[in-house]
Design a protein around this motif. Sequence first.
Motif, PDB file in Angstrom:
ATOM      1  N   ASP A 110      16.952  -0.182 -47.146  1.00  0.00           N
ATOM      2  CA  ASP A 110      18.043  -0.901 -47.977  1.00  0.00           C
ATOM      3  C   ASP A 110      18.605  -2.107 -47.188  1.00  0.00           C
ATOM      4  N   ARG A 111      18.695  -3.184 -47.663  1.00  0.00           N
ATOM      5  CA  ARG A 111      19.032  -4.455 -46.949  1.00  0.00           C
ATOM      6  C   ARG A 111      20.138  -4.353 -46.414  1.00  0.00           C
ATOM      7  N   GLY A 112      21.219  -3.698 -47.063  1.00  0.00           N
ATOM      8  CA  GLY A 112      22.677  -3.721 -46.521  1.00  0.00           C
ATOM      9  C   GLY A 112      22.725  -2.749 -45.406  1.00  0.00           C
ATOM     10  N   ARG A 113      21.902  -1.951 -44.763  1.00  0.00           N
ATOM     11  CA  ARG A 113      21.870  -0.981 -43.742  1.00  0.00           C
ATOM     12  C   ARG A 113      20.741  -1.535 -42.749  1.00  0.00           C
ATOM     13  N   ILE A 114      20.123  -2.414 -42.967  1.00  0.00           N
ATOM     14  CA  ILE A 114      19.057  -3.037 -41.794  1.00  0.00           C
ATOM     15  C   ILE A 114      19.808  -2.987 -40.589  1.00  0.00           C
ATOM     16  N   GLY A 115      19.490  -2.612 -39.466  1.00  0.00           N
ATOM     17  CA  GLY A 115      19.942  -2.875 -38.081  1.00  0.00           C
ATOM     18  C   GLY A 115      21.047  -1.906 -37.941  1.00  0.00           C
ATOM     19  N   GLY A 116      21.144  -0.847 -38.725  1.00  0.00           N
ATOM     20  CA  GLY A 116      22.001   0.135 -38.568  1.00  0.00           C
ATOM     21  C   GLY A 116      21.507   1.245 -37.592  1.00  0.00           C
ATOM     22  N   ALA A 117      21.750   2.267 -37.882  1.00  0.00           N
ATOM     23  CA  ALA A 117      21.203   3.433 -37.017  1.00  0.00           C
ATOM     24  C   ALA A 117      19.864   3.346 -37.062  1.00  0.00           C
ATOM     25  N   ASP A 118      19.411   3.744 -35.448  1.00  0.00           N
ATOM     26  CA  ASP A 118      17.963   3.929 -35.389  1.00  0.00           C
ATOM     27  C   ASP A 118      17.526   4.979 -35.950  1.00  0.00           C
ATOM     28  N   PRO A 119      16.317   4.854 -36.571  1.00  0.00           N
ATOM     29  CA  PRO A 119      15.953   6.134 -37.236  1.00  0.00           C
ATOM     30  C   PRO A 119      15.237   7.181 -35.809  1.00  0.00           C
ATOM     31  N   GLY A 120      16.324   7.696 -35.438  1.00  0.00           N
ATOM     32  CA  GLY A 120      15.936   8.624 -34.416  1.00  0.00           C
ATOM     33  C   GLY A 120      15.769  10.198 -35.070  1.00  0.00           C
ATOM     34  N   ASP A 121      15.784  11.120 -33.870  1.00  0.00           N
ATOM     35  CA  ASP A 121      15.719  12.437 -34.331  1.00  0.00           C
ATOM     36  C   ASP A 121      16.980  13.061 -34.930  1.00  0.00           C
ATOM     37  N   GLU A 122      18.017  12.013 -34.909  1.00  0.00           N
ATOM     38  CA  GLU A 122      19.202  12.685 -35.643  1.00  0.00           C
ATOM     39  C   GLU A 122      19.167  12.645 -37.099  1.00  0.00           C
ATOM     40  N   ASP A 123      18.380  11.647 -37.575  1.00  0.00           N
ATOM     41  CA  ASP A 123      17.844  11.393 -38.987  1.00  0.00           C
ATOM     42  C   ASP A 123      16.939  12.333 -39.635  1.00  0.00           C
ATOM     43  N   LEU A 124      16.183  13.053 -38.813  1.00  0.00           N
ATOM     44  CA  LEU A 124      15.234  13.935 -38.951  1.00  0.00           C
ATOM     45  C   LEU A 124      15.711  15.248 -40.144  1.00  0.00           C
ATOM     46  N   ARG A 125      15.234  14.785 -41.232  1.00  0.00           N
ATOM     47  CA  ARG A 125      15.609  15.922 -42.366  1.00  0.00           C
ATOM     48  C   ARG A 125      14.584  16.852 -42.601  1.00  0.00           C
ATOM     49  N   SER A 126      13.344  16.475 -42.580  1.00  0.00           N
ATOM     50  CA  SER A 126      12.342  17.688 -42.845  1.00  0.00           C
ATOM     51  C   SER A 126      11.206  17.373 -42.116  1.00  0.00           C
ATOM     52  N   LEU A 127      10.062  18.131 -42.397  1.00  0.00           N
ATOM     53  CA  LEU A 127       8.621  18.010 -41.783  1.00  0.00           C
ATOM     54  C   LEU A 127       7.788  17.908 -43.044  1.00  0.00           C
ATOM     55  N   ARG A 128       6.931  17.134 -43.080  1.00  0.00           N
ATOM     56  CA  ARG A 128       5.620  17.503 -43.627  1.00  0.00           C
ATOM     57  C   ARG A 128       4.431  17.275 -43.266  1.00  0.00           C
ATOM     58  N   GLU A 129       3.053  17.708 -44.079  1.00  0.00           N
ATOM     59  CA  GLU A 129       1.995  17.918 -43.340  1.00  0.00           C
ATOM     60  C   GLU A 129       1.575  16.350 -42.984  1.00  0.00           C
ATOM     61  N   TYR A 130       0.893  16.410 -41.785  1.00  0.00           N
ATOM     62  CA  TYR A 130       0.011  14.997 -41.422  1.00  0.00           C
ATOM     63  C   TYR A 130      -0.948  14.535 -42.496  1.00  0.00           C
ATOM     64  N   GLN A 131      -0.829  13.363 -42.804  1.00  0.00           N
ATOM     65  CA  GLN A 131      -2.012  12.777 -43.311  1.00  0.00           C
ATOM     66  C   GLN A 131      -2.531  11.586 -42.736  1.00  0.00           C
ATOM     67  N   ALA A 132      -3.788  11.535 -42.963  1.00  0.00           N
ATOM     68  CA  ALA A 132      -4.550  10.101 -42.246  1.00  0.00           C
ATOM     69  C   ALA A 132      -3.605   8.914 -42.421  1.00  0.00           C
ATOM     70  N   GLY A 133      -3.683   8.263 -41.461  1.00  0.00           N
ATOM     71  CA  GLY A 133      -2.727   6.991 -41.494  1.00  0.00           C
ATOM     72  C   GLY A 133      -1.396   7.049 -40.984  1.00  0.00           C
ATOM     73  N   ASP A 134      -0.834   8.360 -40.810  1.00  0.00           N
ATOM     74  CA  ASP A 134       0.376   8.519 -40.210  1.00  0.00           C
ATOM     75  C   ASP A 134       0.529   7.950 -38.745  1.00  0.00           C
ATOM     76  N   PRO A 135       1.571   7.080 -38.648  1.00  0.00           N
ATOM     77  CA  PRO A 135       1.741   6.821 -37.168  1.00  0.00           C
ATOM     78  C   PRO A 135       1.724   8.099 -36.234  1.00  0.00           C
ATOM     79  N   THR A 136       1.233   7.999 -34.969  1.00  0.00           N
ATOM     80  CA  THR A 136       1.156   9.318 -34.219  1.00  0.00           C
ATOM     81  C   THR A 136       2.543   9.735 -33.420  1.00  0.00           C
ATOM     82  N   ARG A 137       3.508   8.268 -33.366  1.00  0.00           N
ATOM     83  CA  ARG A 137       4.527   8.752 -32.787  1.00  0.00           C
ATOM     84  C   ARG A 137       5.588   9.294 -33.818  1.00  0.00           C
ATOM     85  N   LEU A 138       5.225   9.471 -35.040  1.00  0.00           N
ATOM     86  CA  LEU A 138       5.765  10.271 -36.033  1.00  0.00           C
ATOM     87  C   LEU A 138       5.723  11.860 -35.741  1.00  0.00           C
TER      88      LEU A 138
END
Lengths: 663, 334
Positions: free
Chosen positions: B215-243
């Motif tokens: 959302d443009r209004g919130r760009i530069g806000g909170a860093d998408p860190g562990d705090e925003d982790l809501r859930s996990l999902r299965e890995y899919q080819a192409g997902d960045p390894t850092r996630l």
Amino acid sequence: MRSPVLSPRQFEWTLAAFVATLLAHLLWLPAWLGATLCGIVLARWLQRRAYARAWPAWIKFPLLLAILALVVVAFGNAGTRQAGPTAALIGLATLKLIESERRRDGLLILTVALFLVTVLFLFEDGLGVTLYMVIPTLLIFLALNEVSAPPGTRGGLATQLGTLGREFLLLLAVVLPLTVFLFLSVPRLSEPLWGTRDNQPLARTGLSQEMSPGSITELIGDDTPVMRVTFPERQPPKNALYWRGPVLWRFDGVTWRSNNFANPGQSLGRLVGPQRGASDDLRYQVMMDPNDRRWLFTLDLATGFPADSSRTIEGLVERDRPVTSLYAFEAWAALDQPVPLWAAPSVQRENGLQLPPDLNPRTAALARSWRAAIGDDPIALAERAMTYIRSENFGYSLSPPPLVGAHRMDEFLFETRQGFCEHYAAAFVVLMRGAGVPARVVTGYLGGDYNRVGGYWIVRNSDAHAWVEILVDGRGWIRADPTAAIAPERVEQSGSSFAGQAIGDDIEWLRSLRERADAARAWWNNKVVRFDNLSQQSFFANIGVDPDDWRQLAGWMGGGLALLGLLTALVFYLQQRREPEDAARQIYRRFLKDLERRGVRAGASEGPRDFARRAAIALPQLESVIQRFTRAYEDTRYGVPDDASLNRLQRALREFRSALAQA
Amino acid sequence: MANVAPKSPDRLLRWREWVWRELDRRLPNLTRRHRNEQLPITLNQRRVYIVPSGFGLYFALMMLAILAGALNYNNNSALLFGLLAVSLGAVSMLQTFRNLDRLSLVQVSADPVHAGDPLQLSFHLRCEDLRTRFAVTLRFDQEWRHVEVAPGRITQVEFALPSVARGWYGPPPVRISTTWPFGLFHAWSYLHSDVQVLVYARPETPPAALPRLPDRGRIGGADPGDEDLRSLREYQAGDPTRLVAWKASARTGELLVRQLEVPHARETVLDFNAIVGLDLEQRLSRLTRWVLEAERAGIRYRLQLPGLNLGPDLGPAHRLRALKALALYALPGS
């Protein structure tokens, strides 16, 4: 791909076609065999209604053996050539029915049924049976139509109610002329390729070479036609129509039997045909129904008769083989001329005097007394006997008291005095012989019914009669009919009407109806059943085609088929042009009818939309349903009609109707 | 064939060509099944072939036996009924032919499907005249359907067949046949329409997460860190390894990635080139899935394919354009 299982509808069509065929064959199958087969069919029908499964082998094979055994018992040694195999085929087809579960079984049954339809005519080919056979034939094709339809579809030739559909009627309109054309054109064989042409002998009724008490009464109750006779030149009086049959000589006290004078191979006094009568002899044409005997019933004295036949020493015309199918011939008669003693006069005389010794003493005494009083003039003695019968208390009865003792002629002449032709003829001969006059019994037919529609005489078994001939020196065998003395009206009427059996003969329209029916039978026999090699040649000669010239024949065939092709094209064209009412229009018509009842009538050229507007003004409370229905109708008219739009239309009609009912 | 002209293959080739040309000219129906035709296709006498069926041959033998017997015994009644049956059989040949004649295939329709889903093909038949066609059989792809075609309306015959590949699909010819009315003759024809059915690319399963623009209004806000982790999902080819959530993965035995819950804009970009590590078909599969997901979630999207840019937009027309572009992308001839 495995043949699909017959649906109940398909199975029942097959069953119906087969049963219709089987019913016709019951005419000649022994009753118990027919009943067995019908029972099996019925059981199979009930069983398959319950569940669709073939009968197991442990039922099937014993049944198979049982039916074959029944056939062997019925026809094994009867020397009948076609009956046994045909009965076996019918039995096998019935058994096939109990294991018929799939389409290919059904098709097999139906083709066998078609075969059985045609085989039936080897046994029976009267007009009634022929007309009936149309039913199984059509049923077989309707069943073929149903059975060959793939699963989930219908045949379409028969409607749901089993009546013939339009398609089938159109098909018949093309097929029937084609059949007639082929019937006329298919070349007939002048000689059979195999076997003989004799039809299967049935147990037929008719005169036999014996006369025992009751044998003629049996015939009098039987109105089976014997023959139909046309006199092209002049009509003889009815009381001159004595159709000569077997001559009986030997009497054992109960039964009269023929002699071996006229046995085949006896050439004594025999005149071999063909013979033509003199120009002033009475000429007539006979169409004889098959009777499995060799006699041709002719008028006395037979002076002309066809080839393959001869006149025996007894004056009877015999064919050299039995009449097993319709037989037409021409004959001449010198009416009321006695039968001459052509040969072996002393043997004939001797045989004409034979009497069982020590029987009927009172009769013999009576005859001797006449002889003593009158002398040896045969004519005078015969007149004496006639007078005796007329003056004494004799009566004519078809159900006389039975004669049971040893001296039966005594019993009849002096006690019961009730009887009919066989009694009177027998008694007369015994009296004549007792008086020393050679005499013999002649059996045959007397008279007949004149058919005003067909212009012919029909002689039936009920016209069976027995009379007497006495030998007069220098003249030959002269006819004497004692029945005429006791019941002169028998000579004037036909046997059945005299016996009071021809119910309704005095009702004019009934009689005329009967005459028409018989004339139709005679026509059918003449034109169709007897259409053979010769009739075909004369048919071609009549239409001016020489059948031996292949070009003319090809022209006839080609022209005929072309005409039939045109007819076919015309029928198919008409079929295409006639617009069947489509479903939508039918529904719309119901809508119009409902509104008409409420007094709103659509104009002839009024479109649905204009009409709806007008109807809505007339019935304002229905405006919305009328408009909805009309829109649904227009959808089916001008859009692409499919099931969904038709369903919508149907629903709209229902809505409209319920609204109409409430309004 | 080798024996015919071993020395000159040219001649053989020419001969074969000539045979096909002649066949084409004289027996168009035989060769027609190889060609596509424009709808509607109406059957006529040049297209309908008819031969006696097996049962018809057996029936003919039976009739010959009957006629021979009737003629031999000079039994006219038997002959008459035999000829009646022969005539019925002969005229039924015309009826069999007429059961197909003037029957039209007016339309072949199919709802669009994704590759792998069953393709529901619907053949629309119509009588060109006013006769009902009874017991008509259609064979398509080793399947049979038996129908009755009533006049004045369209009869639809449905076939289902598996769709394999994305792109335009031309159904094989449908064989239409009948043995009506008595099963004595078999008439058939091939209907090969030029109708092409579009098969969309197979949507990816399980679905990859729809890429979202923050959302443009919130760009530069909170860093998408562990705090925003809501859930996990299965890995899919192409997902960045850092996630990859290594701890959770070790616990469950499955490779899990963290799913970030970022406040999103109501618009997204589906970019072919942004998907890495997958081959062409897999990328198209993923994009197809994303298009469906975006439509379902009501998010405006832009589809970017090399050389093609659609949207951003939302709605059936846009969806159709996008799916069609994906179905036909990089196919020969499109």
